[in-house]
Design a protein around this motif. Structure first.
Motif, PDB file in Angstrom:
ATOM      1  N   GLU A 151       0.822  -1.213   0.000  1.00 40.43           N
ATOM      2  CA  GLU A 151       0.000   0.000   0.000  1.00 40.43           C
ATOM      3  C   GLU A 151       0.855   1.261   0.000  1.00 40.43           C
ATOM      4  OE1 GLU A 151      -2.366  -0.566   3.485  1.00 40.43           O
ATOM      5  OE2 GLU A 151      -3.591  -2.139   2.560  1.00 40.43           O
ATOM      6  N   ASN A 152       2.070   1.138   0.519  1.00 40.58           N
ATOM      7  CA  ASN A 152       2.983   2.281   0.571  1.00 40.58           C
ATOM      8  C   ASN A 152       4.079   2.206  -0.486  1.00 40.58           C
ATOM      9  OD1 ASN A 152       2.258   4.061   2.986  1.00 40.58           O
ATOM     10  ND2 ASN A 152       2.073   1.970   3.789  1.00 40.58           N
ATOM     11  N   GLY A 153       3.923   1.282  -1.429  1.00 40.39           N
ATOM     12  CA  GLY A 153       4.890   1.170  -2.523  1.00 40.39           C
ATOM     13  C   GLY A 153       6.237   0.604  -2.115  1.00 40.39           C
ATOM     14  N   VAL A 203      15.615   2.411   8.643  1.00 40.72           N
ATOM     15  CA  VAL A 203      14.783   2.068   9.799  1.00 40.72           C
ATOM     16  C   VAL A 203      13.837   3.229  10.109  1.00 40.72           C
ATOM     17  CG1 VAL A 203      14.758   1.503  12.265  1.00 40.72           C
ATOM     18  CG2 VAL A 203      16.493   0.500  10.781  1.00 40.72           C
ATOM     19  N   GLN A 204      14.357   4.440  10.143  1.00 36.41           N
ATOM     20  CA  GLN A 204      13.525   5.602  10.439  1.00 36.41           C
ATOM     21  C   GLN A 204      12.453   5.795   9.372  1.00 36.41           C
ATOM     22  OE1 GLN A 204      16.867   5.643  10.346  1.00 36.41           O
ATOM     23  NE2 GLN A 204      17.568   6.316  12.342  1.00 36.41           N
ATOM     24  N   TYR A 205      12.810   5.575   8.109  1.00 39.83           N
ATOM     25  CA  TYR A 205      11.853   5.733   7.021  1.00 39.83           C
ATOM     26  C   TYR A 205      10.706   4.724   7.155  1.00 39.83           C
ATOM     27  CZ  TYR A 205       9.875   5.841   2.333  1.00 39.83           C
ATOM     28  OH  TYR A 205       9.002   5.932   1.273  1.00 39.83           O
ATOM     29  N   LEU A 206      11.067   3.463   7.369  1.00 37.31           N
ATOM     30  CA  LEU A 206      10.042   2.433   7.516  1.00 37.31           C
ATOM     31  C   LEU A 206       9.187   2.703   8.754  1.00 37.31           C
ATOM     32  CD1 LEU A 206       8.805  -0.151   6.424  1.00 37.31           C
ATOM     33  CD2 LEU A 206      10.513  -1.449   7.720  1.00 37.31           C
ATOM     34  N   GLN A 207       9.809   3.137   9.844  1.00 35.08           N
ATOM     35  CA  GLN A 207       9.060   3.452  11.068  1.00 35.08           C
ATOM     36  C   GLN A 207       8.064   4.568  10.812  1.00 35.08           C
ATOM     37  OE1 GLN A 207       9.852   1.623  14.133  1.00 35.08           O
ATOM     38  NE2 GLN A 207       7.748   2.305  14.370  1.00 35.08           N
ATOM     39  N   SER A 208       8.468   5.573  10.045  1.00 33.43           N
ATOM     40  CA  SER A 208       7.556   6.694   9.763  1.00 33.43           C
ATOM     41  C   SER A 208       6.351   6.239   8.947  1.00 33.43           C
ATOM     42  CB  SER A 208       8.297   7.819   9.038  1.00 33.43           C
ATOM     43  OG  SER A 208       8.601   7.451   7.709  1.00 33.43           O
ATOM     44  N   ILE A 209       6.517   5.238   8.129  1.00 37.19           N
ATOM     45  CA  ILE A 209       5.405   4.714   7.331  1.00 37.19           C
ATOM     46  C   ILE A 209       4.484   3.845   8.186  1.00 37.19           C
ATOM     47  CG2 ILE A 209       4.841   3.075   5.467  1.00 37.19           C
ATOM     48  CD1 ILE A 209       7.259   4.254   3.977  1.00 37.19           C
ATOM     49  N   LEU A 210       5.085   3.020   9.043  1.00 38.93           N
ATOM     50  CA  LEU A 210       4.306   2.048   9.819  1.00 38.93           C
ATOM     51  C   LEU A 210       3.676   2.632  11.076  1.00 38.93           C
ATOM     52  CD1 LEU A 210       6.707  -1.015   9.509  1.00 38.93           C
ATOM     53  CD2 LEU A 210       4.637  -0.534   8.181  1.00 38.93           C
ATOM     54  N   GLY A 211       4.233   3.710  11.573  1.00 39.24           N
ATOM     55  CA  GLY A 211       3.708   4.315  12.790  1.00 39.24           C
ATOM     56  C   GLY A 211       4.368   3.746  14.040  1.00 39.24           C
ATOM     57  N   ASP A 212       3.997   4.319  15.176  1.00 35.26           N
ATOM     58  CA  ASP A 212       4.626   3.960  16.443  1.00 35.26           C
ATOM     59  C   ASP A 212       4.271   2.566  16.938  1.00 35.26           C
ATOM     60  OD1 ASP A 212       5.897   6.391  16.529  1.00 35.26           O
ATOM     61  OD2 ASP A 212       4.320   7.350  17.726  1.00 35.26           O
ATOM     62  N   SER A 213       3.187   2.006  16.441  1.00 28.49           N
ATOM     63  CA  SER A 213       2.767   0.683  16.922  1.00 28.49           C
ATOM     64  C   SER A 213       3.610  -0.448  16.327  1.00 28.49           C
ATOM     65  CB  SER A 213       1.291   0.448  16.590  1.00 28.49           C
ATOM     66  OG  SER A 213       1.111   0.432  15.185  1.00 28.49           O
ATOM     67  N   ALA A 214       4.417  -0.148  15.328  1.00 27.73           N
ATOM     68  CA  ALA A 214       5.232  -1.183  14.663  1.00 27.73           C
ATOM     69  C   ALA A 214       6.678  -1.107  15.123  1.00 27.73           C
ATOM     70  CB  ALA A 214       5.162  -1.000  13.163  1.00 27.73           C
ATOM     71  N   ASN A 215       7.358  -2.218  14.959  1.00 31.62           N
ATOM     72  CA  ASN A 215       8.795  -2.283  15.220  1.00 31.62           C
ATOM     73  C   ASN A 215       9.491  -2.465  13.879  1.00 31.62           C
ATOM     74  OD1 ASN A 215      11.432  -2.922  15.857  1.00 31.62           O
ATOM     75  ND2 ASN A 215      10.892  -4.308  17.528  1.00 31.62           N
ATOM     76  N   ALA A 216       9.887  -1.342  13.262  1.00 33.76           N
ATOM     77  CA  ALA A 216      10.505  -1.362  11.934  1.00 33.76           C
ATOM     78  C   ALA A 216      11.804  -2.147  11.931  1.00 33.76           C
ATOM     79  CB  ALA A 216      10.742   0.062  11.448  1.00 33.76           C
TER      80      ALA A 216
END
Length: 184
Positions: free
Chosen positions: A61-63, A123-136
């Protein structure tokens, strides 16, 4: 009877060509690894997403995808082909090879800096997409666990190797033996 003068290629030019060929090979590591292991890497990332209670489709969904294909192959393959052509031109003693290398190799150096920067911030990029509830980090670790350990070491080495090669190639072609060799 005409005597032809044979030019002897200086070691600096030979070393430059060899470095450019190694540079080209280094740029093929990620696409080949992605083609071989990509589907398994994608599945591991999606499984970690599911384990964390997130939708497996959030990456798509986020490409984002971990498998190499399509446009993701264009940049590394084009870079490798250009580097190999420049190496051939330099080893053949073509003045255009040196000139083009001195134009293109700094672009490759900028590309290497971009790749290094993007790897450092993934890691920061993936975290920003997934939100705080995820562990990138866990998702990236899961995806990287599919690759053979030696491949990760080689890939990490490439991040250091290719910028150093770019700098070395530029310096070697600016040295007096290389400049004299390419003069006609």
């Amino acid at each position: 009877m005409e005597i032809t003068k044979t030019r002897i290629r200086p070691r600096t030019v030979t070393f430059t060509g060899v470095l450019q060929l190694l540079f080209a090979l280094a740029y093929l590591i990620a696409p080949v690894a992605g083609l071989v292991h990509g589907a398994d890497v994608q599945a591991a990332a999606e499984a970690e997403l599911a384990r964390q209670g997130l939708s497996r489709s959030v990456l798509a969904e986020n490409g984002l995808h971990f498998d190499e294909g399509g446009y993701a192959l264009v940049l590394p393959l084009t870079t490798a082909v250009i580097a190999a052509i420049l190496a051939w031109l330099n080893l053949a003693g073509k003045r255009a090879g040196r000139t083009l290398t001195l134009i293109v190799q700094p672009i490759f150096l900028a590309l290497d800096v971009f790749v290094l920067t993007s790897q450092a911030s993934k890691v920061q990029y993936l975290q920003s997409i997934l939100g705080d509830s995820a562990n990138a980090q866990a998702i990236l670790d899961a995806s990287e666990s599919v690759y053979p350990a030696w491949l990760l070491a080689v890939t990490d080495g490439r991040l250091v190797f290719t910028p150093l090669v770019s700098l070395a190639v530029i310096v070697l072609l600016l040295l007096p033996p290389a400049r004299a060799y390419f003069r006609k």
